[in-house]
Write a protein that holds these residues in place. Structure first.
Motif, mmCIF file in Angstrom:
data_model
loop_
_atom_site.group_PDB
_atom_site.id
_atom_site.type_symbol
_atom_site.label_atom_id
_atom_site.label_comp_id
_atom_site.label_asym_id
_atom_site.label_seq_id
_atom_site.Cartn_x
_atom_site.Cartn_y
_atom_site.Cartn_z
ATOM 1 N N TYR A 151 0.824 -1.211 0.000
ATOM 2 C CA TYR A 151 0.000 0.000 0.000
ATOM 3 C C TYR A 151 0.856 1.258 0.000
ATOM 4 O O TYR A 151 0.575 2.228 -0.720
ATOM 5 C CB TYR A 151 -0.938 -0.019 1.211
ATOM 6 C CG TYR A 151 -1.727 1.249 1.380
ATOM 7 C CD1 TYR A 151 -2.737 1.595 0.481
ATOM 8 C CD2 TYR A 151 -1.445 2.116 2.437
ATOM 9 C CE1 TYR A 151 -3.464 2.776 0.644
ATOM 10 C CE2 TYR A 151 -2.168 3.291 2.609
ATOM 11 C CZ TYR A 151 -3.176 3.618 1.706
ATOM 12 O OH TYR A 151 -3.882 4.778 1.866
ATOM 13 N N GLU A 152 1.908 1.234 0.825
ATOM 14 C CA GLU A 152 2.759 2.418 0.935
ATOM 15 C C GLU A 152 3.537 2.696 -0.351
ATOM 16 O O GLU A 152 3.879 3.840 -0.649
ATOM 17 C CB GLU A 152 3.724 2.250 2.112
ATOM 18 C CG GLU A 152 3.011 2.296 3.465
ATOM 19 C CD GLU A 152 3.966 2.048 4.627
ATOM 20 O OE1 GLU A 152 5.132 1.681 4.358
ATOM 21 O OE2 GLU A 152 3.544 2.202 5.797
ATOM 22 N N THR A 153 3.809 1.654 -1.097
ATOM 23 C CA THR A 153 4.539 1.851 -2.362
ATOM 24 C C THR A 153 3.591 2.102 -3.530
ATOM 25 O O THR A 153 4.035 2.315 -4.663
ATOM 26 C CB THR A 153 5.396 0.606 -2.671
ATOM 27 O OG1 THR A 153 4.553 -0.554 -2.710
ATOM 28 C CG2 THR A 153 6.480 0.433 -1.630
ATOM 29 N N GLY A 154 2.293 2.056 -3.252
ATOM 30 C CA GLY A 154 1.305 2.320 -4.286
ATOM 31 C C GLY A 154 0.955 1.137 -5.141
ATOM 32 O O GLY A 154 0.155 1.255 -6.079
ATOM 33 N N VAL A 155 1.540 -0.021 -4.820
ATOM 34 C CA VAL A 155 1.237 -1.229 -5.607
ATOM 35 C C VAL A 155 -0.092 -1.828 -5.183
ATOM 36 O O VAL A 155 -0.897 -2.277 -5.994
ATOM 37 C CB VAL A 155 2.372 -2.264 -5.463
ATOM 38 C CG1 VAL A 155 2.022 -3.546 -6.221
ATOM 39 C CG2 VAL A 155 3.680 -1.671 -5.963
ATOM 40 N N GLY A 156 -0.327 -1.850 -3.850
ATOM 41 C CA GLY A 156 -1.559 -2.431 -3.315
ATOM 42 C C GLY A 156 -2.571 -1.357 -2.973
ATOM 43 O O GLY A 156 -2.280 -0.161 -3.003
ATOM 44 N N ASP A 157 -3.782 -1.805 -2.628
ATOM 45 C CA ASP A 157 -4.832 -0.857 -2.287
ATOM 46 C C ASP A 157 -5.139 -0.919 -0.799
ATOM 47 O O ASP A 157 -4.733 -1.834 -0.070
ATOM 48 C CB ASP A 157 -6.098 -1.120 -3.119
ATOM 49 C CG ASP A 157 -6.550 -2.578 -3.027
ATOM 50 O OD1 ASP A 157 -6.102 -3.307 -2.103
ATOM 51 O OD2 ASP A 157 -7.337 -3.007 -3.880
ATOM 52 N N LYS A 158 -5.884 0.075 -0.336
ATOM 53 C CA LYS A 158 -6.218 0.192 1.081
ATOM 54 C C LYS A 158 -7.118 -0.947 1.547
ATOM 55 O O LYS A 158 -7.003 -1.426 2.668
ATOM 56 C CB LYS A 158 -6.921 1.541 1.300
ATOM 57 C CG LYS A 158 -7.345 1.798 2.733
ATOM 58 C CD LYS A 158 -6.161 1.998 3.648
ATOM 59 C CE LYS A 158 -6.603 2.419 5.033
ATOM 60 N NZ LYS A 158 -5.479 2.572 5.965
ATOM 61 N N ILE A 159 -8.005 -1.397 0.662
ATOM 62 C CA ILE A 159 -8.947 -2.438 1.083
ATOM 63 C C ILE A 159 -8.239 -3.742 1.393
ATOM 64 O O ILE A 159 -8.619 -4.481 2.308
ATOM 65 C CB ILE A 159 -10.047 -2.646 0.012
ATOM 66 C CG1 ILE A 159 -11.161 -3.526 0.579
ATOM 67 C CG2 ILE A 159 -9.470 -3.239 -1.263
ATOM 68 C CD1 ILE A 159 -12.383 -3.570 -0.323
ATOM 69 N N SER A 160 -7.182 -4.049 0.654
ATOM 70 C CA SER A 160 -6.425 -5.275 0.926
ATOM 71 C C SER A 160 -5.756 -5.186 2.286
ATOM 72 O O SER A 160 -5.703 -6.169 3.042
ATOM 73 C CB SER A 160 -5.384 -5.517 -0.166
ATOM 74 O OG SER A 160 -6.005 -5.739 -1.413
ATOM 75 N N LEU A 161 -5.216 -4.003 2.609
ATOM 76 C CA LEU A 161 -4.594 -3.809 3.920
ATOM 77 C C LEU A 161 -5.628 -3.953 5.025
ATOM 78 O O LEU A 161 -5.381 -4.609 6.046
ATOM 79 C CB LEU A 161 -3.935 -2.430 3.974
ATOM 80 C CG LEU A 161 -3.332 -2.026 5.326
ATOM 81 C CD1 LEU A 161 -2.253 -3.028 5.765
ATOM 82 C CD2 LEU A 161 -2.770 -0.603 5.268
ATOM 83 N N ALA A 162 -6.815 -3.370 4.827
ATOM 84 C CA ALA A 162 -7.861 -3.456 5.849
ATOM 85 C C ALA A 162 -8.308 -4.903 6.052
ATOM 86 O O ALA A 162 -8.557 -5.356 7.185
ATOM 87 C CB ALA A 162 -9.041 -2.587 5.461
#
Length: 536
Positions: A254-265
């Motif tokens: 998420y921090e590198t912009g590769v992933g999204d916020k929903i995956s982190l949540a």
């Protein structure tokens, strides 16, 4: 009886007198006659009723030759004896079971109930023997001068002082009487009473064995439940570790912009759920541990069960043949002895139809003077016999006989129901062993497949092919299958304990004290422990 009548020589009319039988001979004749009649015992003879016994168990391994996963020891092998829990080869279980046998308060309570039942046998046996009483007394009395006859008695004495008196108008009376009373057991009432008490003591002994077996079973099951909770704890702890790595990975993505916020949540939610589940396991384990402490007679603060993951396979159990089950279950033995007890009670009720004979004898010394109290001329005695029979009771005895016959028949039904329940329990746990072993093997295959599913999805997630929600689905499937496997393994261990208990554990009816053994008094307590049941 009037005191003077005891000294009066008996009068024998119609030529009887010196040629009449001596009282001692008459008493001896009465006792001999009573003893001859004492061989009679009324009431039904006890015969053990039949019970339904199948030729083979429905769930016998021989009926399922294709199911090789189910292992039960050969019926021809030696039955379990004594410490049945040693079949699990678990040193900690062995140590806890030894403590339970020594300190469990439920077992101690059942043992004291057994001791009380044995004391009742001694009480019943006391009726075989005569009752002997003595009531020595010394009195000094003075009759009022205004009572009729008092003045004339004083005048005739010349001095107004009775024999043995130290003051005018006062008399002394020293008495040392003894009485013997005996009711011969002509119709077996006492014998049936003693037998009833003996059978009741045997019932109590069987109940003690059943309580001990139940407590031993509870301890073993609780320990395996603790081990199962330890396995679940490890499973959730491993899941938490894996989920933390996933959260770190999702955070970095998420921090590198590769992933999204929903995956982190989603990853954070999965971690928090696993952490909550890991904490919840501790509560169940603590409760099982506290229950073990109470079983071995300790407070919960005094016991800590070491962490050990349940990973053992249930050992084969020798099941024997169905006809052996009736000899190996203490509850069946208790039900059978209850029938014998009820049968003896019927005999007691029948004895009420017959007359009771009581033999009485009394004698001693009596005198107005202390110095001549125990002199031979001061002796007195009396001897006699009495017979009592109920002439009319409005059907009371008949109703009592019917009552106890009905209670006996009820106990017969209870015995047969106990036997049926015993066979049901064995079949239930044999079926559980067969089905749970199959289910466990299938669940292991499901876990392996779920692990492969998760690994594939996680690889696809890391390469960006699938979203994290697919990984979460695979992860939940894997965790659910792993939990089910642990629960099945725990259930198999506890079910095997229940199978062993349903088969009677290490008990058999040779351990039941005999009627003679429950009648023996113990020199240390006066109540008796016998050779088969000892205090713990």
């Amino acid at each position: 009886m009037n005191q003077r009548m005891r000294h009066r020589r008996p009068h024998f009319p119609n030529g009887f007198g010196m040629n009449a039988p001596r009282p001692a001979n008459a008493l001896a004749g009465a006792i001999l006659g009573a003893l001859l009649l004492a061989g009679c015992t009324v009431g039904p003879k006890y015969n053990k009723p039949s019970a339904p016994i199948p030729a083979n168990y429905k769930e016998s391994p021989a009926n399922f030759p294709d199911q090789q996963v189910w292992k039960v020891a050969d019926s021809q092998q030696a039955m379990l004896r004594g410490k049945w829990w040693e079949i699990f080869n678990d040193a900690e279980l062995n140590a806890l079971e030894d403590q339970l046998d020594a300190s469990n308060q439920t077992i101690a309570q059942a043992y004291q109930n057994y001791m009380a039942a044995r004391a009742l046998v001694q009480q019943a046996r006391s009726q075989y023997f005569p009752t002997v009483t003595a009531s020595p007394s010394a009195t000094r009395s003075r009759v009022a001068a205004n009572v009729g006859g008092a003045n004339s008695s004083s005048s005739s004495s010349g001095s107004g002082t009775s024999s043995g008196s130290s003051s005018p108008g006062a008399t002394n009376l020293f008495s040392l009487p003894g009485d013997v009373s005996w009711e011969p057991d002509l119709w077996g009432r006492v014998r049936n009473t003693v037998n009833q008490a003996r059978y009741a003591a045997q019932v109590s002994a069987a109940d003690l064995a059943n309580v001990r077996l139940s407590q031993q079973s509870s301890l073993a099951q609780l320990l395996f439940q603790v081990r199962g909770q330890d396995a679940l704890q490890k499973l959730f702890n491993d899941t938490v570790i894996a989920d933390r790595k996933t959260v770190d990975y999702a955070q970095a993505q998420y921090e590198t912009g590769v992933g999204d916020k929903i995956s982190l949540a989603e990853a954070q939610t999965a971690l928090q759920s696993a952490e909550a589940a890991a904490i919840a396991v501790g509560l169940t384990r603590a409760q099982f541990e506290h229950a073990i402490a109470v079983l071995i007679g300790k407070t919960p603060s005094e016991l800590s069960v070491p962490i050990k993951i349940l990973d053992s396979i249930p050992p084969p159990v020798p099941i024997g043949v169905p006809s052996h089950l009736l000899e190996r279950r203490p509850d069946v033995a208790a039900a059978e002895r209850t029938m014998a007890e009820a049968n003896a009670q019927v005999g007691i009720a029948y004895a009420a139809y017959y007359p009771n004979v009581t033999l009485n004898a009394s004698g001693g010394f009596e005198s107005n003077s202390f110095t001549s109290w125990l002199a031979w001329p001061s002796r007195f005695w009396s001897i006699g016999a009495s017979l009592s029979e109920t002439i009319f009771d409005a059907g009371l005895r008949r109703a009592q006989v019917r009552q106890f016959v009905a209670l006996y028949n009820a106990d017969v039904a209870g015995y047969r129901q106990t036997v049926l329940t015993a066979f049901q329990q064995v079949e239930d746990f044999l079926a559980a062993e067969r089905i749970l072993s199959q289910q466990t093997d299938k669940q292991k295959e499901a876990v392996a497949s779920a692990q492969e599913f998760f690994d594939l999805e996680y690889d696809r997630y890391q390469t960006g092919i699938d979203p994290y929600i697919d990984v979460l689905t695979a992860q939940n499937t894997l965790l659910g299958d792993q939990q089910s496997l642990v629960n099945l393994q725990t259930q198999r261990m506890t079910s095997e304990v229940q199978l062993i208990v349903a088969l009677g554990g290490g008990w058999d009816d040779t351990q039941l004290p005999t009627p003679a053994q429950v009648s023996v008094k113990d020199a240390s307590t006066g109540t008796g422990t016998g050779s088969t049941v000892q205090p713990k």
